[in-house]
Motif scaffolding. Structure first.
Motif, PDB file in Angstrom:
ATOM      1  N   HIS A  30       0.869  -1.184   0.000  1.00  0.00           N
ATOM      2  CA  HIS A  30       0.000   0.000   0.000  1.00  0.00           C
ATOM      3  C   HIS A  30       0.908   1.238   0.000  1.00  0.00           C
ATOM      4  CE1 HIS A  30      -3.784   2.086   1.158  1.00  0.00           C
ATOM      5  NE2 HIS A  30      -2.979   2.884   1.840  1.00  0.00           N
ATOM      6  N   ASP A  32       1.054   5.218   0.084  1.00  0.00           N
ATOM      7  CA  ASP A  32       0.274   6.412   0.436  1.00  0.00           C
ATOM      8  C   ASP A  32       0.870   7.664  -0.191  1.00  0.00           C
ATOM      9  OD1 ASP A  32      -1.771   5.441   2.249  1.00  0.00           O
ATOM     10  OD2 ASP A  32      -0.152   4.972   3.651  1.00  0.00           O
ATOM     11  N   HIS A  68      -2.636   4.597  -2.968  1.00  0.00           N
ATOM     12  CA  HIS A  68      -3.703   5.341  -2.290  1.00  0.00           C
ATOM     13  C   HIS A  68      -3.423   6.829  -2.480  1.00  0.00           C
ATOM     14  CE1 HIS A  68      -5.776   6.245   1.872  1.00  0.00           C
ATOM     15  NE2 HIS A  68      -6.385   6.821   0.859  1.00  0.00           N
ATOM     16  N   MET A  70      -4.008  10.546  -1.919  1.00  0.00           N
ATOM     17  CA  MET A  70      -4.628  11.561  -1.057  1.00  0.00           C
ATOM     18  C   MET A  70      -4.225  12.909  -1.631  1.00  0.00           C
ATOM     19  SD  MET A  70      -3.991   9.488   2.460  1.00  0.00           S
ATOM     20  CE  MET A  70      -2.919   8.323   1.629  1.00  0.00           C
ATOM     21  N   ASP A 188      -8.530   1.024   6.257  1.00  0.00           N
ATOM     22  CA  ASP A 188      -7.173   1.577   6.290  1.00  0.00           C
ATOM     23  C   ASP A 188      -7.034   2.596   7.421  1.00  0.00           C
ATOM     24  OD1 ASP A 188      -4.641   2.510   5.668  1.00  0.00           O
ATOM     25  OD2 ASP A 188      -5.303   3.743   3.974  1.00  0.00           O
TER      26      ASP A 188
END
Ligand code: DX5
Ligand code: ZN
Length: 228
Positions: A30, A32, A68, A70, A188
């Motif tokens: 994962h 970020d 992911h 953001m 998450d």
């Protein structure tokens, strides 16, 4: 058996290759990506997606790269992350707060032949009707429920999210059977040994974990969770 996505935000970046080797049993990595605007923190971007992909290739590990985003304008960056090797890309509902726009971005990701995820923040409670449209018309592969306010690893899980997972899972199951879909629920942020059982029981198919995995022996930690 839950699918484990290990967040490399908690890894030691001075020895990333060794760190990735220590999580060789994870199903997904994962990654970020934070822009300092959508969330207060800045992390990393394209270079790390490319670097981790190269490390996985060097180590001959078949682990999926789960990005992911953001970011304030995720749509603009999707093609680039796809080209760097992302196997799944998750963006936030809160980046648009508009179901039509979100569905457009989900389709855009899926058109590259990779999986699309949509994330929702702890304080976001979509009306059931809107959630239904998102699931049955947007058809994301993953609905990611945040257990913390996005921005940092090592935060405490927000207790209200337990109930939210249960409620959302019920709706996801209904949509899956009505429309023959296979949408997975991911959770998450703040997922730890103390709460992972409850998170899975309440409906998580995928658990994203960072700080707890990298504490102690990462590979053993992953196997412990996988055997649940
Ligand atoms: C939070 C990130 C999470 C985080 C998880 O904004 O999206 O993926 O890295 O880390 P832990 O498991 O430490 O909460
Ligand atoms: Zn994340």
């Amino acid at each position: 058996m839950p699918i484990i996505s290990t967040s490399i935000l908690s890894a030691n970046f001075t020895c990333l290759k060794e760190e990735i080797e220590r999580i060789r049993n994870t199903d997904m990595l994962h990654i970020d990506v934070m822009d300092g605007i959508f969330v207060p923190n800045l992390t990393f971007g394209q270079v790390i997606v490319k670097t981790t992909k190269n490390i996985l290739r060097d180590l001959n590990l078949k682990i999926l790269s789960d990005v992911h985003l953001m970011l304030v304008n995720p749509h603009e960056h999707i093609k680039e992350f796809y080209e760097l090797g992302a196997d799944s890309i998750t963006f936030h509902y809160e980046a648009y707060r508009n179901i039509e726009k979100c569905n457009k971005t989900i389709k855009f990701i899926k058109n590259f032949g990779i999986k699309a995820g949509i994330a929702i923040n702890p304080e976001t409670y979509l009306p059931e009707e809107e959630l239904n449209i998102l699931l049955t018309e947007g058809k994301p592969d993953i609905l990611l429920i945040m257990g913390v306010h996005p921005g940092y690893s090592g935060q405490k899980f927000i207790n209200e999210v337990f109930e939210k997972i249960k409620n959302i899972k019920k709706i996801v199951d209904e949509c899956n059977s009505a429309k023959n879909l296979d949408i997975k629920v991911a959770v998450d942020g703040g997922v730890k040994f103390w709460n992972v059982d409850k998170i899975i029981e309440n409906g998580a198919d995928i658990v994203v974990m960072g700080s707890e995995i990298f504490e102690g022996n990462p590979d053993e930690n992953i196997l412990k969770i996988k055997n649940k």
